[in-house]
Design an enzyme around this catalytic site. Structure first.
Site, PDB file in Angstrom:
ATOM      1  N   HIS A  18      -8.561  35.444   4.826  1.00 28.39           N
ATOM      2  CA  HIS A  18      -8.362  36.006   3.669  1.00 28.39           C
ATOM      3  C   HIS A  18      -6.926  35.712   2.979  1.00 28.39           C
ATOM      4  CE1 HIS A  18     -11.072  39.044   6.192  1.00 28.39           C
ATOM      5  NE2 HIS A  18     -11.509  38.565   4.960  1.00 28.39           N
ATOM      6  N   SER A  67     -13.651  38.501  10.664  1.00 28.08           N
ATOM      7  CA  SER A  67     -13.300  39.892  10.958  1.00 28.08           C
ATOM      8  C   SER A  67     -14.096  40.205  12.146  1.00 28.08           C
ATOM      9  CB  SER A  67     -13.558  40.760   9.899  1.00 28.08           C
ATOM     10  OG  SER A  67     -12.862  40.431   8.511  1.00 28.08           O
TER      11      SER A  67
HETATM   12  P1  AMP Z   1     -15.117  39.311   4.098  1.00 28.38           P
HETATM   13  O1  AMP Z   1     -13.800  40.172   3.973  1.00 28.38           O
HETATM   14  O2  AMP Z   1     -15.527  38.723   5.311  1.00 28.38           O
HETATM   15  O3  AMP Z   1     -16.147  39.739   3.024  1.00 28.38           O
HETATM   16  O4  AMP Z   1     -14.472  37.942   3.249  1.00 28.38           O
HETATM   17  C1  AMP Z   1     -13.976  38.176   1.908  1.00 28.38           C
HETATM   18  C2  AMP Z   1     -13.637  36.462   1.565  1.00 28.38           C
HETATM   19  O5  AMP Z   1     -12.886  35.881   2.348  1.00 28.38           O
HETATM   20  C3  AMP Z   1     -14.971  36.007   1.378  1.00 28.38           C
HETATM   21  O6  AMP Z   1     -14.957  35.151   0.290  1.00 28.38           O
HETATM   22  C4  AMP Z   1     -15.009  35.055   2.541  1.00 28.38           C
HETATM   23  O7  AMP Z   1     -15.850  33.823   2.247  1.00 28.38           O
HETATM   24  C5  AMP Z   1     -13.578  34.543   2.600  1.00 28.38           C
HETATM   25  N1  AMP Z   1     -13.535  34.472   4.151  1.00 28.38           N
HETATM   26  C6  AMP Z   1     -13.648  35.038   5.159  1.00 28.38           C
HETATM   27  N2  AMP Z   1     -13.292  34.130   6.183  1.00 28.38           N
HETATM   28  C7  AMP Z   1     -12.784  33.045   5.865  1.00 28.38           C
HETATM   29  C8  AMP Z   1     -12.213  31.901   6.621  1.00 28.38           C
HETATM   30  N3  AMP Z   1     -12.194  31.842   8.014  1.00 28.38           N
HETATM   31  N4  AMP Z   1     -11.851  31.018   5.749  1.00 28.38           N
HETATM   32  C9  AMP Z   1     -11.931  30.999   4.279  1.00 28.38           C
HETATM   33  N5  AMP Z   1     -12.322  32.169   3.785  1.00 28.38           N
HETATM   34  C10 AMP Z   1     -12.967  33.113   4.633  1.00 28.38           C
END
Ligand code: AMP
Length: 280
Positions: free
Chosen positions: A37, A186
């Site tokens: 993130h 997460s």
């Molecule tokens: P989330 O909080 O899981 O909904 O993710 C929020 C944003 O962070 C989304 O655009 C995800 O694709 C991105 N994201 C989560 N984990 C990663 C990671 N390991 N590498 C790159 N982007 C990530």
């Protein structure tokens, strides 16, 4: 950094910035922030005058109520990470603020939502569409940042921007991994030490499979990954598919004109993990 919890305040802040000609970047997240993130936030901050990060655990995208209940919520710690990364506004609304009434919109993302995550998580992408379109309307950004970790989600957001005619540039960012290759998520915090130790095998299988592209058929490469995953009794594979990176249709053969992506989802114990890799 200022924390905002109401839509009214967010709209008035963003409108004031837009009036002075400043560019707005948005990073939508569900919190429990990690380096994946933070990399999005840093890039957003670098490329825009104003960086807005939303933290909202969106109930409409969870098809499994217990997954929603157990989703980590760490707002205080998240907030400490955001300021040094360049976030100007943290938008952390309540569920009532985002959904004062039920949002009954139904999106047609077909065929992008009828494969992979769409099959295994019915309603998930409609919920993503609901929340992301609301966040776009509320924050009126010039650019929005998404990770390739959720490759199918990224493709669907791009489709939504076309369908709803948003004037927003979608910026796709590389997957950030732990030093042992595990894609940051997460959900990783919920792995037991045994599951955490096993987890890098997922990326290792994906990497090994890319090396077979020159000599094996798509079907053989898919079988290889499935066999590698089956070797670990902690893992229960949901799917592994090699798809066209644009249409998300499963491909049957390698070809110059498609950009193949191998997408995997599996349970490691009871924790569901996803990852993907490009076949260059
Ligand atoms: P989330 O909080 O899981 O909904 O993710 C929020 C944003 O962070 C989304 O655009 C995800 O694709 C991105 N994201 C989560 N984990 C990663 C990671 N390991 N590498 C790159 N982007 C990530």
């Amino acid at each position: 950094m200022r924390t905002i919890t109401t839509v009214a305040e967010l709209k008035s802040v963003v409108t004031a910035h837009r009036r002075t000609g400043e560019s707005i970047g948005l990073v939508p997240t569900m919190g429990a922030l990690h380096d994946g993130h933070i990399r999005l936030v840093e890039r957003c901050s670098k490329e825009n005058d104003v960086c807005v990060v939303s933290i909202f655990v969106n109930p409409t995208q969870f098809n499994d109520k217990s997954d929603l209940d157990r989703y980590p919520r760490t707002l205080e710690a998240d907030s400490l990470l955001l300021e040094p990364a360049g976030c100007h506004y943290l938008f952390a609304p309540s569920v009532e603020e985002i959904y004062p009434e039920e949002d009954k919109r139904v999106f047609d993302f077909s065929p992008l939502d009828s494969v992979m995550e769409g099959v295994h998580r019915p309603g998930h992408f409609n919920g993503v569409g609901l929340v992301v379109s609301k966040l776009f309307d509320m924050s009126n950004p010039h650019r929005a940042y998404f990770g390739k970790k959720d490759y199918q989600q990224l493709a669907i957001i791009m489709r939504m921007v076309e369908l709803l005619d948003y004037n927003i540039e979608i910026v796709s960012c590389p997957i950030v991994r732990e030093s042992d290759g595990l894609a940051m998520s997460s959900r990783n915090t919920r792995l037991t030490s045994e599951q955490r130790e096993a987890a890098p095998q997922i990326y290792a299988a994906l990497v090994a499979s890319t090396k077979l592209k020159a000599t094996k058929t798509v079907g053989e490469v898919v079988s290889f990954v499935k066999e590698e995953i089956a070797k670990n009794p902690l893992f229960r594979l949901e799917y592994f598919e090699i798809v066209d990176g644009e249409t998300l249709e499963a491909i049957e053969q390698w070809s110059e004109s498609v950009h193949p992506i191998g997408c995997i989802a599996l349970f490691n114990g009871e924790i569901r993990l996803i990852d993907n890799i490009e076949y260059l």
